[in-house]
Design a protein around this motif. Structure first.
Motif, PDB file in Angstrom:
ATOM      1  N   PRO A  32       0.816  -1.232   0.000  1.00 25.06           N
ATOM      2  CA  PRO A  32       0.000   0.000   0.000  1.00 25.06           C
ATOM      3  C   PRO A  32       0.850   1.282   0.000  1.00 25.06           C
ATOM      4  CG  PRO A  32       0.090  -0.923   2.207  1.00 25.06           C
ATOM      5  CD  PRO A  32       0.867  -1.866   1.334  1.00 25.06           C
ATOM      6  N   THR A  33       2.133   1.141  -0.078  1.00 23.20           N
ATOM      7  CA  THR A  33       3.034   2.292  -0.017  1.00 23.20           C
ATOM      8  C   THR A  33       3.238   2.897  -1.409  1.00 23.20           C
ATOM      9  OG1 THR A  33       4.987   0.892  -0.336  1.00 23.20           O
ATOM     10  CG2 THR A  33       4.218   1.228   1.932  1.00 23.20           C
ATOM     11  N   TRP A  34       4.028   4.007  -1.428  1.00 24.41           N
ATOM     12  CA  TRP A  34       4.340   4.657  -2.704  1.00 24.41           C
ATOM     13  C   TRP A  34       5.125   3.728  -3.613  1.00 24.41           C
ATOM     14  CZ3 TRP A  34       9.447   5.053  -3.984  1.00 24.41           C
ATOM     15  CH2 TRP A  34      10.385   4.915  -2.951  1.00 24.41           C
ATOM     16  N   LEU A  35       5.922   2.813  -2.996  1.00 26.60           N
ATOM     17  CA  LEU A  35       6.659   1.839  -3.797  1.00 26.60           C
ATOM     18  C   LEU A  35       5.697   0.892  -4.497  1.00 26.60           C
ATOM     19  CD1 LEU A  35       9.512   0.975  -4.574  1.00 26.60           C
ATOM     20  CD2 LEU A  35       9.505  -0.592  -2.621  1.00 26.60           C
ATOM     21  N   GLY A  36       4.626   0.569  -3.843  1.00 24.33           N
ATOM     22  CA  GLY A  36       3.616  -0.280  -4.465  1.00 24.33           C
ATOM     23  C   GLY A  36       2.945   0.407  -5.640  1.00 24.33           C
ATOM     24  N   VAL A  37       2.701   1.719  -5.498  1.00 23.16           N
ATOM     25  CA  VAL A  37       2.104   2.479  -6.605  1.00 23.16           C
ATOM     26  C   VAL A  37       3.029   2.450  -7.822  1.00 23.16           C
ATOM     27  CG1 VAL A  37       1.341   4.761  -7.350  1.00 23.16           C
ATOM     28  CG2 VAL A  37       0.823   3.961  -5.031  1.00 23.16           C
ATOM     29  N   ILE A  38       4.331   2.659  -7.569  1.00 29.76           N
ATOM     30  CA  ILE A  38       5.301   2.611  -8.665  1.00 29.76           C
ATOM     31  C   ILE A  38       5.342   1.224  -9.284  1.00 29.76           C
ATOM     32  CG2 ILE A  38       7.762   2.789  -9.228  1.00 29.76           C
ATOM     33  CD1 ILE A  38       8.011   4.947  -7.123  1.00 29.76           C
ATOM     34  N   ALA A  39       5.306   0.193  -8.431  1.00 28.85           N
ATOM     35  CA  ALA A  39       5.357  -1.186  -8.917  1.00 28.85           C
ATOM     36  C   ALA A  39       4.165  -1.502  -9.811  1.00 28.85           C
ATOM     37  CB  ALA A  39       5.423  -2.155  -7.746  1.00 28.85           C
ATOM     38  N   ARG A  40       2.980  -1.030  -9.423  1.00 25.44           N
ATOM     39  CA  ARG A  40       1.783  -1.327 -10.216  1.00 25.44           C
ATOM     40  C   ARG A  40       1.782  -0.576 -11.545  1.00 25.44           C
ATOM     41  NH1 ARG A  40      -0.204  -1.416  -4.925  1.00 25.44           N
ATOM     42  NH2 ARG A  40      -0.739   0.804  -4.922  1.00 25.44           N
ATOM     43  N   HIS A  41       2.492   0.533 -11.598  1.00 22.02           N
ATOM     44  CA  HIS A  41       2.541   1.334 -12.832  1.00 22.02           C
ATOM     45  C   HIS A  41       3.974   1.417 -13.381  1.00 22.02           C
ATOM     46  CE1 HIS A  41      -1.020   2.752 -10.568  1.00 22.02           C
ATOM     47  NE2 HIS A  41      -1.581   2.855 -11.769  1.00 22.02           N
ATOM     48  N   ARG A  42       4.727   0.350 -13.138  1.00 23.30           N
ATOM     49  CA  ARG A  42       6.162   0.403 -13.455  1.00 23.30           C
ATOM     50  C   ARG A  42       6.424   0.615 -14.948  1.00 23.30           C
ATOM     51  NH1 ARG A  42       4.501  -4.575 -12.247  1.00 23.30           N
ATOM     52  NH2 ARG A  42       5.002  -6.329 -13.638  1.00 23.30           N
ATOM     53  N   ARG A  43       5.627  -0.008 -15.795  1.00 24.76           N
ATOM     54  CA  ARG A  43       5.852   0.174 -17.242  1.00 24.76           C
ATOM     55  C   ARG A  43       5.576   1.621 -17.655  1.00 24.76           C
ATOM     56  NH1 ARG A  43       6.686  -4.536 -19.905  1.00 24.76           N
ATOM     57  NH2 ARG A  43       6.106  -6.469 -18.816  1.00 24.76           N
ATOM     58  N   GLY A  44       4.525   2.183 -17.120  1.00 21.39           N
ATOM     59  CA  GLY A  44       4.209   3.569 -17.438  1.00 21.39           C
ATOM     60  C   GLY A  44       5.271   4.530 -16.934  1.00 21.39           C
ATOM     61  N   VAL A  45       5.786   4.237 -15.730  1.00 18.31           N
ATOM     62  CA  VAL A  45       6.838   5.088 -15.168  1.00 18.31           C
ATOM     63  C   VAL A  45       8.090   5.042 -16.037  1.00 18.31           C
ATOM     64  CG1 VAL A  45       8.418   5.382 -13.219  1.00 18.31           C
ATOM     65  CG2 VAL A  45       5.990   4.909 -12.805  1.00 18.31           C
ATOM     66  N   VAL A  46       8.490   3.833 -16.435  1.00 24.82           N
ATOM     67  CA  VAL A  46       9.684   3.681 -17.272  1.00 24.82           C
ATOM     68  C   VAL A  46       9.510   4.397 -18.597  1.00 24.82           C
ATOM     69  CG1 VAL A  46      11.072   2.023 -18.578  1.00 24.82           C
ATOM     70  CG2 VAL A  46      10.445   1.533 -16.210  1.00 24.82           C
ATOM     71  N   MET A  47       8.357   4.213 -19.232  1.00 23.09           N
ATOM     72  CA  MET A  47       8.121   4.856 -20.525  1.00 23.09           C
ATOM     73  C   MET A  47       8.063   6.373 -20.394  1.00 23.09           C
ATOM     74  SD  MET A  47       8.337   2.433 -22.547  1.00 23.09           S
ATOM     75  CE  MET A  47       8.022   3.432 -23.989  1.00 23.09           C
ATOM     76  N   SER A  48       7.540   6.861 -19.277  1.00 23.40           N
ATOM     77  CA  SER A  48       7.481   8.310 -19.067  1.00 23.40           C
ATOM     78  C   SER A  48       8.881   8.898 -18.923  1.00 23.40           C
ATOM     79  CB  SER A  48       6.655   8.633 -17.816  1.00 23.40           C
ATOM     80  OG  SER A  48       5.311   8.208 -17.977  1.00 23.40           O
ATOM     81  N   VAL A  49       9.732   8.214 -18.157  1.00 25.28           N
ATOM     82  CA  VAL A  49      11.114   8.689 -17.982  1.00 25.28           C
ATOM     83  C   VAL A  49      11.839   8.702 -19.323  1.00 25.28           C
ATOM     84  CG1 VAL A  49      13.346   8.133 -16.965  1.00 25.28           C
ATOM     85  CG2 VAL A  49      11.276   7.966 -15.580  1.00 25.28           C
ATOM     86  N   LEU A  50      11.703   7.608 -20.089  1.00 22.86           N
ATOM     87  CA  LEU A  50      12.372   7.528 -21.386  1.00 22.86           C
ATOM     88  C   LEU A  50      11.839   8.590 -22.348  1.00 22.86           C
ATOM     89  CD1 LEU A  50      12.701   3.683 -22.017  1.00 22.86           C
ATOM     90  CD2 LEU A  50      14.531   5.313 -21.523  1.00 22.86           C
ATOM     91  N   THR A  51      10.545   8.828 -22.299  1.00 24.87           N
ATOM     92  CA  THR A  51       9.957   9.838 -23.181  1.00 24.87           C
ATOM     93  C   THR A  51      10.523  11.219 -22.893  1.00 24.87           C
ATOM     94  OG1 THR A  51       7.895   8.582 -23.398  1.00 24.87           O
ATOM     95  CG2 THR A  51       7.810  10.937 -23.908  1.00 24.87           C
ATOM     96  N   VAL A  52      10.644  11.553 -21.601  1.00 23.98           N
ATOM     97  CA  VAL A  52      11.190  12.859 -21.220  1.00 23.98           C
ATOM     98  C   VAL A  52      12.642  12.968 -21.655  1.00 23.98           C
ATOM     99  CG1 VAL A  52      11.830  14.327 -19.270  1.00 23.98           C
ATOM    100  CG2 VAL A  52       9.601  13.192 -19.304  1.00 23.98           C
ATOM    101  N   VAL A  53      13.440  11.920 -21.392  1.00 27.39           N
ATOM    102  CA  VAL A  53      14.862  11.957 -21.741  1.00 27.39           C
ATOM    103  C   VAL A  53      15.049  12.025 -23.243  1.00 27.39           C
ATOM    104  CG1 VAL A  53      17.022  10.648 -21.692  1.00 27.39           C
ATOM    105  CG2 VAL A  53      15.602  10.773 -19.637  1.00 27.39           C
ATOM    106  N   ILE A  54      14.355  11.129 -23.973  1.00 24.22           N
ATOM    107  CA  ILE A  54      14.507  11.109 -25.433  1.00 24.22           C
ATOM    108  C   ILE A  54      14.034  12.424 -26.039  1.00 24.22           C
ATOM    109  CG2 ILE A  54      13.672  10.012 -27.558  1.00 24.22           C
ATOM    110  CD1 ILE A  54      13.571   7.360 -25.961  1.00 24.22           C
TER     111      ILE A  54
END
Length: 479
Positions: A348-370
């Motif tokens: 139920p923590t913030w780490l769990g939120v990241i884990a459940r949306h991990r693909r979206g988080v990764v793609m968002s980071v890559l999108t910003v960097v690229i």
């Protein structure tokens, strides 16, 4: 081509080629190399590189051949002379992906390594610039990846890839192009010998013999150079500018830094993925004995870093040949982190939120960097032309010449010497001494000299116009 490979290819093309000619030559390396390539094109002399009319034998001419060929095919534009580096970067990224797949790594890991390499800030900027370092990195990458694959499954294809890599690396940087892959191969084979407690002579002989094959193109060029300039010219390429830079005996080369120079540069060496590289090296340290794949890429990083640290001449661009190994370590560690997140999906923590949306988080980071890189290419680099471009300076030279005045360069540095040849497409007269300067100016009232200096020239010289490129002031003077 698979879907991941296609997407990686398209992203690399976007990163390396978008707005490639959107800004003028900037910095000493671009101006120098572009000027040498332009003179090679104008003189039709493909053996002896020349800077401002004088032989320039710091490095073999592979990048110059490609740049001069691009000038001949597409015209004398910054875009044309940057093509060779951009293609070298594209080939390196795709080769890294293809070879990781051959090593048995998952598509996700291979794709991640490729995109991390393409988005390392130092790698991106060097790939989009005029110079030989992107070609050196391509040659080193080809040779080392082919070597490791050859250790697993020897084949004619791997042998040819290895020899081709050595040829590209040595024709780009001479002895350094041999040392960069050589030190890694030596260190890795030494580590294997110690761990296996036996010496496999064939493992040492194979890369040695293939290296001799890869040196053939360099030897052919050196033979032609010897016919033109004798032993002195060959010695200048192999000894003065290679061994001399390493030992510090070639004082004119400059770039001499203390031994800790690269240690101080580590925080910015592999941005924005530094943390993944360094944590990955620490995380995998205990598994290197059992995992030769991770051992090889770790040795690649460490062996080249130690060699460069021992050299007297140091520049951050020299770290470019380490970036493919850094990208692999970062990608493997990113994969470890990604898998660990799965264990926190129900938390139920913030780490769990990241884990459940991990693909979206990764793609968002890559999108910003690229996305930040095309934005920099479109707006930031052209904006830097206001201070760093040599075009206004050379346009002033052209204007003076068009009005019937003769322009000469007094003690021209590599930057203005190369830029003047590239943009004016001619070699202007050079003046080396004060006596030559005054003789030239006295010969005609229409004669003008261009000179650099920290202070405005004193009488009897009269300053017609002052211009600045970066922090350097240039003066158009007459008597």
């Amino acid at each position: 081509m698979s879907r991941p490979a296609s997407s990686l290819f398209l992203l690399a093309v976007l990163l390396f080629f978008f707005a490639l000619g959107n800004h003028q030559l900037q910095g000493s390396t671009e101006a120098r190399v572009a000027g040498i390539a332009m003179q090679m094109h104008l003189d039709n002399d493909w053996v002896t590189p020349r800077l401002f009319g004088e032989p320039f034998l710091e490095k073999p001419p592979l990048s110059l051949w490609l740049d001069a060929g691009a000038i001949r095919a597409f015209g004398g534009t910054p875009w044309a002379v940057r093509l060779a580096s951009a293609f070298a970067g594209l080939f390196s990224v795709m080769l890294l992906y293809a070879m990781l797949r051959r090593f048995g790594r998952p598509e996700a890991v291979a794709w991640t390594a490729g995109i991390l390499l393409a988005t390392m800030a130092s790698y991106w900027s060097n790939v989009r610039g005029v110079g030989e370092d992107a070609l050196l990195a391509l040659g080193v990458t080809m040779a080392l990846l082919a070597f490791f694959q050859g250790q697993r499954h020897s084949s004619v294809g791997n042998a040819l890839l290895f020899a081709s890599g050595i040829a590209i690396a040595t024709l780009s940087k001479g002895v350094l192009g041999l040392a960069m892959p050589g030190v890694v191969i030596f260190a890795y084979l030494s580590a294997e010998t110690v761990m296996d407690k036996r010496l496999k002579l064939s493992d040492w002989l194979r890369p040695g013999l293939l290296t001799l094959l890869g040196l053939v193109p360099l030897m052919i060029w050196l033979a032609l150079l010897y016919q033109r300039g004798g032993a002195h010219a060959v010695g200048e390429v192999l000894l003065t500018n290679s061994v001399g830079r390493f030992s510090g005996s070639f004082v004119e080369a400059g770039h001499y830094e203390p031994f800790y120079y690269y240690l101080a540069k580590l925080p910015e060496a592999f941005l924005p993925w530094n943390i993944l590289v360094y944590l990955g090296l620490w995380h995998f340290r205990k598994s290197l004995m059992a995992n030769r794949y991770l051992l090889f890429f770790t040795v690649w990083l460490l062996a080249q870093f130690v060699m460069l640290t021992l050299a007297s001449s140091k520049r951050t661009v020299y770290l470019m040949s380490m970036t493919p190994a850094a990208a692999v370590i970062a990608a493997e560690y990113a994969n470890v982190l990604f898998e660990r997140l799965k264990a926190h999906i129900e938390a139920p923590t913030w780490l769990g939120v990241i884990a459940r949306h991990r693909r979206g988080v990764v793609m968002s980071v890559l999108t910003v960097v690229i996305g930040s890189y095309p934005a920099a290419a479109q707006w930031a680099l052209p904006h830097a032309d206001r201070k760093l471009s040599f075009l206004p300076l050379t346009e002033q030279i052209q204007t003076l010449r068009a009005s019937g005045q003769q322009v000469a360069l007094f003690q021209a540095n590599e930057r203005v010497g190369g830029a003047s040849v590239f943009y004016t497409q001619r070699v202007l007269e050079g003046l080396d001494t004060e006596a030559q300067l005054h003789e030239f100016l006295r010969a005609s009232s229409s004669n003008v000299a261009l000179m650099a200096g920290a202070h405005e020239p004193a009488a009897p010289l009269k300053v017609l116009k002052t211009m600045k490129v970066g922090r350097q002031a240039y003066y158009f003077v007459t008597l």
